[in-house]
Design an enzyme around this catalytic site. Structure first.
Site, mmCIF file in Angstrom:
data_model
loop_
_atom_site.group_PDB
_atom_site.id
_atom_site.type_symbol
_atom_site.label_atom_id
_atom_site.label_comp_id
_atom_site.label_asym_id
_atom_site.label_seq_id
_atom_site.Cartn_x
_atom_site.Cartn_y
_atom_site.Cartn_z
ATOM 1 N N HIS A 20 0.821 -1.202 0.000
ATOM 2 C CA HIS A 20 0.000 0.000 0.000
ATOM 3 C C HIS A 20 0.861 1.261 0.000
ATOM 4 C CE1 HIS A 20 -3.883 -2.041 1.671
ATOM 5 N NE2 HIS A 20 -3.370 -2.677 0.626
ATOM 6 N N GLU B 54 0.713 3.944 1.837
ATOM 7 C CA GLU B 54 1.141 4.348 3.177
ATOM 8 C C GLU B 54 2.317 3.498 3.645
ATOM 9 O OE1 GLU B 54 -3.483 4.333 3.193
ATOM 10 O OE2 GLU B 54 -1.857 3.264 2.203
ATOM 11 N N CYS C 150 -6.438 1.724 5.174
ATOM 12 C CA CYS C 150 -7.090 0.503 5.640
ATOM 13 C C CYS C 150 -6.649 0.227 7.082
ATOM 14 C CB CYS C 150 -6.735 -0.672 4.727
ATOM 15 S SG CYS C 150 -5.012 -1.231 4.891
ATOM 16 N N CYS D 147 -2.795 -0.507 7.368
ATOM 17 C CA CYS D 147 -2.002 0.719 7.257
ATOM 18 C C CYS D 147 -2.226 1.629 8.458
ATOM 19 C CB CYS D 147 -2.339 1.452 5.964
ATOM 20 S SG CYS D 147 -1.701 0.600 4.498
#
Length: 146
Positions: free
Chosen positions: A78, A80, A106, A109
């Site tokens: 991801h 992040e 999410c 993260c």
């Protein structure tokens, strides 16, 4: 010519970073900022040295995984996560920083960001992950939707 305010400026950078995404389902960009300075950026996609996802290799597409569920079933990293990894790779302290993300983090993260010491989450697009919102609230993270 008018100058954008800081939030607009950093979110526009996150949107530009998202254009580097190699994910076939969602393009996300992230920018970690402290004292009005960009520390790191990240976008979502396959790990270094691994081929980009395609319709035939995307695990989420193959297994028909609904958005907002089973985050671990994905070849990609991801945005992040990549921004945090970039900070670690280059020895950049991100404690007390803010993150600008094109989509709400999410739950995975969110946990990483909380433990990284990031105190403010700015994001543009909501994401179907109630646990992430609960974690943000419990941790006292400032959450600002732009």
């Amino acid at each position: 010519m008018s100058r954008p305010d800081w939030n607009t400026y950093f979110m526009q950078i996150a949107e530009l970073v998202a254009t580097r995404s190699t994910c076939i389902r969602r393009s996300v960009g992230a920018v970690i900022v402290k004292d009005k300075r960009v520390l790191t950026t990240g976008y979502n996609g396959a790990p270094r040295g691994i081929p980009h996802c395609t319709e035939k290799t995307c695990l989420r597409t193959i297994h028909k995984v609904p958005s907002g569920t089973m985050h671990e079933l994905c070849r990609g990293v991801h945005a992040e996560q990549n921004a945090i990894i970039q900070a670690a790779f280059h020895g950049i302290k991100i404690e007390g920083a803010a993150i600008y993300v094109t989509t709400q983090p999410c739950s995975i993260c969110t946990k990483l960001l909380i433990n990284s010491g990031i105190t403010t989450f700015y994001y543009k697009n909501p994401y179907n992950d109630e646990l992430a919102l609960q974690l943000m609230e419990e941790a006292g993270v400032e959450r600002i939707i732009l």
